[in-house]
Design a protein around this motif. Structure first.
Motif, short mmCIF file in Angstrom:
data_model
loop_
_atom_site.label_atom_id
_atom_site.label_comp_id
_atom_site.label_asym_id
_atom_site.label_seq_id
_atom_site.Cartn_x
_atom_site.Cartn_y
_atom_site.Cartn_z
N LEU A 247 42.99 49.97 29.13
CA LEU A 247 43.98 49.98 30.21
C LEU A 247 43.45 49.30 31.47
O LEU A 247 44.19 48.63 32.18
N LEU A 248 42.16 49.44 31.71
CA LEU A 248 41.53 48.78 32.85
C LEU A 248 41.68 47.27 32.73
O LEU A 248 42.06 46.59 33.69
N LEU A 249 41.41 46.73 31.56
CA LEU A 249 41.51 45.28 31.37
C LEU A 249 42.95 44.80 31.58
O LEU A 249 43.18 43.78 32.23
N VAL A 250 43.90 45.54 31.05
CA VAL A 250 45.32 45.19 31.22
C VAL A 250 45.70 45.28 32.70
O VAL A 250 46.38 44.40 33.24
N SER A 251 45.25 46.32 33.36
CA SER A 251 45.55 46.52 34.78
C SER A 251 44.92 45.42 35.64
O SER A 251 45.52 44.97 36.62
N ILE A 252 43.74 44.99 35.26
CA ILE A 252 43.07 43.89 35.99
C ILE A 252 43.88 42.61 35.84
O ILE A 252 44.08 41.87 36.81
N GLU A 253 44.36 42.34 34.64
CA GLU A 253 45.19 41.16 34.43
C GLU A 253 46.44 41.22 35.30
O GLU A 253 46.82 40.22 35.93
N ASP A 254 47.07 42.38 35.37
CA ASP A 254 48.28 42.55 36.18
C ASP A 254 47.98 42.40 37.67
O ASP A 254 48.69 41.70 38.39
N GLU A 255 46.95 43.08 38.13
CA GLU A 255 46.61 43.08 39.56
C GLU A 255 46.27 41.67 40.06
O GLU A 255 46.67 41.29 41.15
N PHE A 256 45.53 40.93 39.26
CA PHE A 256 45.05 39.62 39.73
C PHE A 256 45.85 38.45 39.15
O PHE A 256 45.51 37.30 39.41
N GLN A 257 46.90 38.76 38.38
CA GLN A 257 47.74 37.71 37.79
C GLN A 257 46.89 36.69 37.04
O GLN A 257 47.01 35.48 37.25
N ILE A 258 46.01 37.21 36.17
CA ILE A 258 45.15 36.36 35.35
C ILE A 258 45.34 36.75 33.90
O ILE A 258 45.84 37.84 33.59
N GLU A 259 44.94 35.87 33.02
CA GLU A 259 44.92 36.18 31.59
C GLU A 259 43.49 36.05 31.13
O GLU A 259 42.92 34.95 31.14
N LEU A 260 42.90 37.17 30.76
CA LEU A 260 41.51 37.17 30.33
C LEU A 260 41.37 36.49 28.98
O LEU A 260 42.23 36.64 28.11
N GLU A 261 40.29 35.75 28.82
CA GLU A 261 39.97 35.14 27.53
C GLU A 261 39.67 36.25 26.53
O GLU A 261 39.19 37.32 26.90
#
Length: 77
Positions: free
Chosen positions: A41-55
């Motif tokens: 959930l942290l990784l998903v939340s980070i993607e949402d918060e920073f508008q990024i898509e993690l590799e």
């Protein structure tokens, strides 16, 4: 006033964990008591918060040990 990456990561963690006064030196599992679901959930939340898509290579939550590791991950994007 613009919040730093570190402040924004800590805000995400505080809302996920329900803990205030999180420090960048805290460990995610031992100090913040995050389980595997919360780490994902942290990784998903980070993607949402920073508008990024993690590799995909960055999507292993067990590569993140401390709060500062999450900050470093975001700063690479």
């Amino acid at each position: 006033m613009c919040m730093s990456v570190e402040d924004r990561v800590i805000n995400v963690l505080e809302s996920l964990c329900g803990i205030s006064s999180i420090d960048k030196r805290h460990t995610l599992q031992r100090d913040l008591m995050m389980d595997s679901l919360q780490l994902v959930l942290l990784l998903v939340s980070i993607e949402d918060e920073f508008q990024i898509e993690l590799e995909e290579s960055d999507m292993n939550p067990f590569d993140l040990f401390r709060v500062v590791d999450v900050v470093d991950l975001v700063e690479r994007y």
